[in-house]
Design a protein around this motif. Structure first.
Motif, short mmCIF file in Angstrom:
data_model
loop_
_atom_site.label_atom_id
_atom_site.label_comp_id
_atom_site.label_asym_id
_atom_site.label_seq_id
_atom_site.Cartn_x
_atom_site.Cartn_y
_atom_site.Cartn_z
N ARG A 1 -37.69 7.45 19.15
CA ARG A 1 -38.65 7.89 18.13
C ARG A 1 -39.23 6.65 17.48
NH1 ARG A 1 -39.27 12.23 19.19
NH2 ARG A 1 -41.15 11.14 19.73
N TRP A 2 -40.53 6.63 17.30
CA TRP A 2 -41.21 5.46 16.72
C TRP A 2 -41.69 5.74 15.31
CZ3 TRP A 2 -40.62 1.25 19.70
CH2 TRP A 2 -40.31 1.47 21.03
N LYS A 3 -41.70 7.02 14.94
CA LYS A 3 -42.25 7.41 13.65
C LYS A 3 -41.53 8.67 13.19
CE LYS A 3 -46.85 7.74 11.69
NZ LYS A 3 -48.28 7.78 11.97
N ASP B 1 -37.91 12.38 5.75
CA ASP B 1 -38.48 11.66 6.89
C ASP B 1 -37.54 11.64 8.10
OD1 ASP B 1 -40.44 10.29 8.27
OD2 ASP B 1 -39.73 8.31 7.63
N GLY C 1 -37.05 8.95 10.88
CA GLY C 1 -37.81 7.78 10.42
C GLY C 1 -37.07 6.48 10.69
N ASP D 1 -48.96 11.57 17.11
CA ASP D 1 -48.91 10.56 16.05
C ASP D 1 -48.42 9.22 16.61
OD1 ASP D 1 -49.75 12.36 14.22
OD2 ASP D 1 -47.94 12.31 12.95
N GLU D 2 -47.43 9.31 17.49
CA GLU D 2 -46.89 8.07 18.06
C GLU D 2 -47.89 7.44 19.03
OE1 GLU D 2 -42.98 8.92 19.62
OE2 GLU D 2 -42.11 8.85 17.60
N MET E 1 -50.30 5.68 17.05
CA MET E 1 -49.73 4.45 16.49
C MET E 1 -49.78 3.31 17.51
SD MET E 1 -45.98 4.30 14.79
CE MET E 1 -44.82 3.19 15.49
#
Ligand SMILES: Cc1cc2nc3c(=O)[nH]c(=O)nc-3n(C[C@H](O)[C@H](O)[C@H](O)COP(=O)(O)O)c2cc1C
Length: 366
Positions: A62-64, A71, A74, A135-136, A139
């Motif tokens: 997971r990056w975000k 979160d 996170g 989202d990732e 990013m």
């Protein structure tokens, strides 16, 4: 992790391990006792899991995080560094890493994994993720490919990796996604085979796993659906002369009484649910993952809060052992365990559930 195939469902030793300890577990709940990853608690957990006789340890990539108050995901340790470090201090347990094919060049991934296999020969697995989280991708500044094309890309990505592990001379690779000149990779994995796993329940995801991996890591929706999925995977694989097994995952809440277990599940799945984080995770999953229908996501919101959708196994040690037996009877080879606090809850599970599973013939004594 050689499997015998003479138990009910074809599995006489259900492989068990943890999932998600490199981050704050799989929960989208705000409870303060939830797992928070540090190197020290991950080191101690891996050693305790190995001493308890567990078979594997799977991180997520997971990056975000998912936002909200807590979160979720996170803070997530890099799964390559995490697995390599734990391989160095353990002796028997299989350490998976999880790699996003779209974010990692296959030459880099091949080197990472073959280096891991120098540290723990024959104890390395790789969970290959083809990407779903917009989202990732944003990013990284990488455009998401169309859903099924992602698996075409991953197929070629894996092909490059396998060539790097097996070819002794530089080779050219001219494909749809990679054009490589004079590619060579060393060291080669020294423990023989690296276990290849892929998680994806869409038909393209399943085809990729069945055609190119050893394991499909799937979500347990119900015992019936899981039994069908295992049968389908095994049938398609055997038609292609391959052997492919299924791993799945469950959220475990085990307490001395059923009332206590159910009250705690209520707390993590409803009272302390991080609603904005759940909305965000559902938005991302609904947006770009074809594993399940929108109705599934809506009705399983409590499951999302407790463990990002994983099947709840809630009750006394006898209840939990009995439910795990039912999971084994679907024919899956492995069950990844998700606890709110894996280190805190392992001793009770080890002392009360694991011996029952041995008595029931679900697992061999460690
Ligand atoms: C048990 C399980 C574990 C997964 N672990 C990760 C992970 O660590 N990181 C990630 O980005 N996606 C993870 N995924 C997502 C899948 O790799 C896949 O991208 C997603 O299920 C969408 O694929 P599909 O539309 O083909 O079903 C996981 C999925 C499952 C079922």
């Amino acid at each position: 992790m050689e499997q015998d195939t003479n138990g009910p469902g074809g599995v006489d030793h259900l492989e068990l391990g943890f999932f998600g300890a490199n981050g704050p577990g799989t929960s989208l709940s705000k409870v303060p006792e939830r797992w928070y990853p540090t190197w020290e608690n991950n080191r101690d957990l891996a050693l305790a899991a190995e001493a308890a006789g567990l078979d594997f340890h799977i991180p997520f990539a997971r990056w975000k995080g998912f936002g909200g108050e807590s979160d979720p995901a996170g803070v997530t340790f890099d799964p390559i560094v995490w697995a390599a470090s734990l391989l160095a201090i353990t002796k028997k347990i299989t350490l998976f890493t999880t790699v996003h094919a779209p974010f990692t060049h296959p030459i880099v991934a091949a080197k990472h994994v073959s280096t891991m296999d120098q540290i723990g020969p024959g104890r390395v697995g790789i969970n290959i993720v083809s990407g779903w989280n917009a989202d990732e991708a944003d990013m990284f500044g990488i455009a998401q490919r169309e859903h099924d094309e992602r698996y075409e890309y991953t197929k070629e990505w894996l092909d490059v990796m396998l060539k790097l592990w097996t070819r002794d001379r530089p080779f050219h690779h001219e494909g749809r996604f990679f054009n490589l000149r004079g590619a060579i990779g060393a060291p080669k994995p020294r423990g023989g085979k690296v276990t290849l796993m892929s998680a994806g329940a869409s038909s393209a995801g399943r085809s990729f796993a069945v055609g190119h991996c050893d394991l499909l890591f799937s979500i347990l929706v119900s015992h019936e659906a899981c039994r069908d999925e295992v049968a389908r995977v095994k049938e398609i694989a055997s038609r292609a002369g391959r052997r492919v097994d299924v791993y799945t995952a469950a959220c475990i809440v085990c307490r001395p009484t059923r009332k206590e277990a159910e009250a705690y599940y209520e707390r993590i799945s409803r009272e302390m649910a991080d609603e904005p984080a759940i909305d965000n995770a559902l938005r991302l999953l609904g947006l770009d993952c074809q594993s399940f229908s929108p109705e599934f996501y809506a009705s399983f919101r409590g499951r999302f809060a407790a463990s990002i959708g994983h099947y709840p196994i809630v009750g006394t040690p006898s209840d939990v052992a009995e439910e795990i037996r039912r999971v084994r009877d679907t024919g899956v080879r492995g069950l990844a365990l998700c606890f709110m606090d894996p280190a805190g809850e392992l001793p009770y599970f080890r002392d009360e559930v694991l011996p029952r599973l041995v008595d029931m013939g679900v697992r061999r004594p460690s």
